[in-house]
Scaffold this active site. Structure first.
Site, PDB file in Angstrom:
ATOM      1  CG  ASN A   1     -11.440   3.780   1.738  1.00 38.76           C
ATOM      2  OD1 ASN A   1     -11.790   2.038   1.681  1.00 38.76           O
ATOM      3  ND2 ASN A   1     -10.371   3.664   1.909  1.00 38.76           N
ATOM      4  CG  LEU A   2     -14.415  10.133  -1.507  1.00 36.11           C
ATOM      5  CD1 LEU A   2     -15.064  11.054  -1.039  1.00 36.11           C
ATOM      6  CD2 LEU A   2     -12.854  11.733  -2.729  1.00 36.11           C
TER       7      LEU A   2
ATOM      8  CE  LYS B   1      -1.586  -4.217   3.562  1.00 41.43           C
ATOM      9  NZ  LYS B   1      -2.201  -5.715   2.902  1.00 41.43           N
TER      10      LYS B   1
ATOM     11  CB  SER C   1      -0.959  -0.034   1.662  1.00 39.75           C
ATOM     12  OG  SER C   1      -1.293   0.853   1.599  1.00 39.75           O
TER      13      SER C   1
ATOM     14  CE1 TYR D   1      -4.553  -2.323   5.130  1.00 42.01           C
ATOM     15  CE2 TYR D   1      -3.866  -0.218   5.126  1.00 42.01           C
ATOM     16  CZ  TYR D   1      -3.818  -1.472   4.631  1.00 42.01           C
ATOM     17  OH  TYR D   1      -3.899  -2.303   3.063  1.00 42.01           O
TER      18      TYR D   1
HETATM   19  P1  NAD Z   1     -11.085  -6.669   0.600  1.00 41.73           P
HETATM   20  O1  NAD Z   1     -11.238  -7.051   1.885  1.00 41.73           O
HETATM   21  O2  NAD Z   1     -11.961  -6.900  -0.679  1.00 41.73           O
HETATM   22  O3  NAD Z   1     -10.574  -8.377   0.137  1.00 41.73           O
HETATM   23  C1  NAD Z   1      -9.600  -9.026   0.886  1.00 41.73           C
HETATM   24  C2  NAD Z   1     -10.069 -10.310   1.384  1.00 41.73           C
HETATM   25  O4  NAD Z   1      -8.936 -11.736   2.129  1.00 41.73           O
HETATM   26  C3  NAD Z   1     -11.115 -10.595   1.586  1.00 41.73           C
HETATM   27  O5  NAD Z   1     -12.146 -11.769   0.648  1.00 41.73           O
HETATM   28  C4  NAD Z   1     -11.130 -11.940   3.032  1.00 41.73           C
HETATM   29  O6  NAD Z   1     -12.404 -12.445   2.700  1.00 41.73           O
HETATM   30  C5  NAD Z   1     -10.241 -12.081   3.264  1.00 41.73           C
HETATM   31  N1  NAD Z   1      -8.973 -12.152   3.821  1.00 41.73           N
HETATM   32  C6  NAD Z   1      -9.061 -11.447   5.141  1.00 41.73           C
HETATM   33  N2  NAD Z   1      -7.914 -12.157   6.015  1.00 41.73           N
HETATM   34  C7  NAD Z   1      -7.892 -13.759   5.254  1.00 41.73           C
HETATM   35  C8  NAD Z   1      -6.958 -14.479   5.628  1.00 41.73           C
HETATM   36  N3  NAD Z   1      -6.700 -14.776   6.933  1.00 41.73           N
HETATM   37  N4  NAD Z   1      -7.452 -16.101   4.795  1.00 41.73           N
HETATM   38  C9  NAD Z   1      -8.013 -15.924   3.869  1.00 41.73           C
HETATM   39  N5  NAD Z   1      -8.849 -14.912   3.836  1.00 41.73           N
HETATM   40  C10 NAD Z   1      -8.559 -13.706   4.303  1.00 41.73           C
HETATM   41  O7  NAD Z   1      -9.770  -5.911   0.274  1.00 41.73           O
HETATM   42  P2  NAD Z   1      -9.270  -5.372  -1.440  1.00 41.73           P
HETATM   43  O8  NAD Z   1      -9.321  -4.009  -1.358  1.00 41.73           O
HETATM   44  O9  NAD Z   1      -9.383  -6.933  -2.445  1.00 41.73           O
HETATM   45  O10 NAD Z   1      -7.147  -5.510  -0.441  1.00 41.73           O
HETATM   46  C11 NAD Z   1      -6.725  -6.904  -1.375  1.00 41.73           C
HETATM   47  C12 NAD Z   1      -5.258  -6.722  -0.485  1.00 41.73           C
HETATM   48  O11 NAD Z   1      -4.998  -5.073  -1.584  1.00 41.73           O
HETATM   49  C13 NAD Z   1      -5.242  -6.183   1.339  1.00 41.73           C
HETATM   50  O12 NAD Z   1      -4.213  -6.616   1.525  1.00 41.73           O
HETATM   51  C14 NAD Z   1      -5.396  -4.916   1.429  1.00 41.73           C
HETATM   52  O13 NAD Z   1      -5.538  -4.702   2.373  1.00 41.73           O
HETATM   53  C15 NAD Z   1      -4.713  -4.693  -0.082  1.00 41.73           C
HETATM   54  N6  NAD Z   1      -4.981  -3.330  -0.109  1.00 41.73           N
HETATM   55  C16 NAD Z   1      -6.191  -2.357  -0.568  1.00 41.73           C
HETATM   56  C17 NAD Z   1      -6.303  -0.819  -0.451  1.00 41.73           C
HETATM   57  C18 NAD Z   1      -7.621  -0.437  -1.015  1.00 41.73           C
HETATM   58  O14 NAD Z   1      -7.797   0.780  -0.907  1.00 41.73           O
HETATM   59  N7  NAD Z   1      -8.663  -1.725  -1.177  1.00 41.73           N
HETATM   60  C19 NAD Z   1      -5.246  -0.586  -1.023  1.00 41.73           C
HETATM   61  C20 NAD Z   1      -3.988  -0.886  -0.678  1.00 41.73           C
HETATM   62  C21 NAD Z   1      -3.425  -2.217  -0.416  1.00 41.73           C
HETATM   63  N1  UFG Z   2     -12.912  11.714   2.403  1.00 42.93           N
HETATM   64  C1  UFG Z   2     -14.196  11.996   2.680  1.00 42.93           C
HETATM   65  N2  UFG Z   2     -14.943  11.423   3.348  1.00 42.93           N
HETATM   66  C2  UFG Z   2     -15.540  10.783   3.327  1.00 42.93           C
HETATM   67  C3  UFG Z   2     -13.804   9.145   2.604  1.00 42.93           C
HETATM   68  C4  UFG Z   2     -12.822  10.253   2.430  1.00 42.93           C
HETATM   69  O1  UFG Z   2     -13.789  13.333   2.440  1.00 42.93           O
HETATM   70  O2  UFG Z   2     -16.199  10.263   3.477  1.00 42.93           O
HETATM   71  C5  UFG Z   2     -11.774  12.286   2.313  1.00 42.93           C
HETATM   72  C6  UFG Z   2     -10.351  11.745   2.951  1.00 42.93           C
HETATM   73  O3  UFG Z   2     -10.135  13.116   4.013  1.00 42.93           O
HETATM   74  C7  UFG Z   2      -9.228  11.777   1.820  1.00 42.93           C
HETATM   75  C8  UFG Z   2      -9.905  11.420   1.278  1.00 42.93           C
HETATM   76  O4  UFG Z   2     -11.271  11.138   0.906  1.00 42.93           O
HETATM   77  O5  UFG Z   2      -8.916  13.348   1.503  1.00 42.93           O
HETATM   78  C9  UFG Z   2      -9.384   9.483   0.136  1.00 42.93           C
HETATM   79  O6  UFG Z   2      -9.719   8.875   1.916  1.00 42.93           O
HETATM   80  P1  UFG Z   2     -10.357   7.558   1.842  1.00 42.93           P
HETATM   81  O7  UFG Z   2      -9.963   7.560   2.768  1.00 42.93           O
HETATM   82  O8  UFG Z   2     -10.664   6.756   0.319  1.00 42.93           O
HETATM   83  O9  UFG Z   2      -8.584   7.261   1.090  1.00 42.93           O
HETATM   84  P2  UFG Z   2      -6.600   7.213   2.011  1.00 42.93           P
HETATM   85  O10 UFG Z   2      -6.301   7.997   1.252  1.00 42.93           O
HETATM   86  O11 UFG Z   2      -7.429   8.022   3.418  1.00 42.93           O
HETATM   87  O12 UFG Z   2      -6.843   5.673   2.358  1.00 42.93           O
HETATM   88  C10 UFG Z   2      -6.731   4.647   1.441  1.00 42.93           C
HETATM   89  C11 UFG Z   2      -7.023   3.369   2.715  1.00 42.93           C
HETATM   90  C12 UFG Z   2      -5.856   3.095   3.180  1.00 42.93           C
HETATM   91  C13 UFG Z   2      -4.636   2.992   1.595  1.00 42.93           C
HETATM   92  C14 UFG Z   2      -3.935   4.903   1.303  1.00 42.93           C
HETATM   93  C15 UFG Z   2      -3.058   3.930   0.648  1.00 42.93           C
HETATM   94  O13 UFG Z   2      -8.043   3.773   2.707  1.00 42.93           O
HETATM   95  O14 UFG Z   2      -5.926   1.341   3.303  1.00 42.93           O
HETATM   96  O15 UFG Z   2      -5.838   4.627   0.975  1.00 42.93           O
HETATM   97  O16 UFG Z   2      -3.426   3.129  -0.208  1.00 42.93           O
HETATM   98  F1  UFG Z   2      -3.032   3.135   2.809  1.00 42.93           F
END
Ligand code: NAD
Ligand code: UFG
Length: 337
Positions: A199-200, A153, A125, A149
């Site tokens: 998230n937004l 990572k 991330s 979190y």
């Molecule tokens: P998600 O929650 O939709 O997918 C993660 C999946 O992993 C889920 O289906 C959950 O059931 C499964 N899971 C969790 N722990 C487990 C375990 N111990 N064994 C088996 N399955 C398990 O999330 P996503 O948005 O698809 O994210 C996927 C990966 O990318 C995650 O590692 C997350 O941290 C990373 N990531 C996501 C974002 C984002 O904004 N979505 C940003 C940066 C990194």
């Molecule tokens: N925001 C709002 N209102 C909301 C949600 C978010 O104004 O209801 C704003 C936040 O303040 C920020 C922007 O929208 O300025 C984006 O916020 P997100 O929560 O969508 O995303 P972040 O960048 O804060 O964090 C996300 C994931 C993290 C990840 C990071 C970088 O949640 O897990 O992106 O990948 F680590």
């Protein structure tokens, strides 16, 4: 045909990656404990692509289960998505986050080595970058996190680097995702967070379909184009294709790398709201509220390493993200009623 094991493959990013891999001639196997996703994702993918996807409902901290999967399938590459991902929740329940995310990474690596599987792509991330870096994140910038979190990572990346160092056969790429949004244009898969979205984009989607009354915009006094926070939003289908590119790269290259996956462009909260309204012809009511603690003003990727090494760059624009996100949420609501 190469077989890829997707841990967390029924989740948001995993399911889109499964589709992209199938479209690129890979076979996929999925393991997920369904803590944050639904099993019917598998049947929807199978029906859409007319393929069969072996699915294991279980935890990837379960060594016996992973050993069994590696024995039942000749896996060439593992893409490790499985993990808990809510920043706020990780502050309240740090032990659950360390226990799940770190142990999962360790168990995946241990069982890969035991079963002679030597190619790994890891979901990292943008949150691993230290706060006081320049807004444009470059892979070599200093790392550091502000919440458990993020540290999971950071630590998983380190565990992967150390394991590659100790075992020269292991090759790994940690992809540092920026802000994945949108959905597959078919509307069959997308993001459906449990409870109130953090998230937004999922929040905007729920305002657009009447589940929530208005968006809370967290601060309009940042030093940005309009005072609201700026992020690098990336279409989840582009992100899925980055995993295909990383998988292909690992078939011909060795080493241990970290690569940013973003568009390289920053978009503010109000720019996102305006684009969503324009593309979908719908009003998104919002109120300006106080800053959310821990938020940065601006954060976007330098995405040149991904292009240089993987030949990958994002193809979809903000309009595609907004259109596909709404289409998915609209279908989801329609099918519920
Ligand atoms: P998600 O929650 O939709 O997918 C993660 C999946 O992993 C889920 O289906 C959950 O059931 C499964 N899971 C969790 N722990 C487990 C375990 N111990 N064994 C088996 N399955 C398990 O999330 P996503 O948005 O698809 O994210 C996927 C990966 O990318 C995650 O590692 C997350 O941290 C990373 N990531 C996501 C974002 C984002 O904004 N979505 C940003 C940066 C990194
Ligand atoms: N925001 C709002 N209102 C909301 C949600 C978010 O104004 O209801 C704003 C936040 O303040 C920020 C922007 O929208 O300025 C984006 O916020 P997100 O929560 O969508 O995303 P972040 O960048 O804060 O964090 C996300 C994931 C993290 C990840 C990071 C970088 O949640 O897990 O992106 O990948 F680590």
């Amino acid at each position: 045909m190469s077989k890829v094991l997707l841990t967390g493959g029924t989740g948001f990013i995993g399911s889109h990656t499964a589709l992209a891999l199938i479209e690129n001639g890979f076979e996929v196997v999925i393991v997920d404990n369904l803590i944050n996703s639904e099993a019917d994702v598998v049947s929807r993918l199978e029906k859409f692509k007319n393929v069969s996807i072996p699915f294991y409902h279980g935890d990837c901290r379960d060594e016996d289960l992973l050993n069994r999967i590696f024995q039942e399938h000749k896996i060439e590459i593992v893409i490790h998505f499985a993990g808990l991902k809510a920043v706020g929740e990780s502050v309240s329940f740090p032990l659950e986050y360390y226990e799940n995310n770190i142990n999962a990474t360790v168990t995946v690596l241990k069982t890969m080595l035991k079963n002679r599987v030597h190619k790994l792509v890891f979901s990292s991330s943008a949150t691993v970058y230290a706060e006081n870096n320049p807004a444009e994140r470059v892979e070599g910038h200093p790392l550091g996190c502000t919440n458990p979190y993020g540290w999971t990572k950071f630590m998983s990346e380190q565990i992967i680097r150390d394991t590659c160092q100790a075992s020269s056969q292991l090759n790994a790429i940690s992809l540092r995702y920026f802000n994945p949004v949108g959905a597959h244009p078919s509307g069959i898969i997308g993001e459906n967070p449990k409870g109130v979205p953090n998230n937004l984009m999922p929040y905007i989607q729920q305002v657009a379909t009447g589940i929530r009354d208005y968006l809370r915009v967290y601060g309009n006094d940042y030093d940005t184009v309009d005072g609201t926070g700026v992020r690098d939003y990336i279409h989840v289908c582009d992100l899925a294709e980055a995993h295909v590119a990383a998988s292909k790269y690992l078939q011909n290259h060795k080493g241990c790398l970290e690569i940013n996956i973003g568009t390289g462009k920053g978009v503010s909260v109000l720019e996102m709201v305006a684009a969503f309204e324009r593309v979908n012809n719908i009003k998104i009511p919002y109120r300006i509220e106080a800053r959310r603690s821990g938020d940065l003003a601006i954060n976007y990727a330098n995405a040149s390493k991904a292009y240089q090494l993987l030949g990958w760059k994002a193809k979809r624009n903000l309009e595609d993200m907004c259109r596909d996100a709404y289409n998915w949420q609209y279908n989801l609501q329609k099918n519920k009623t």
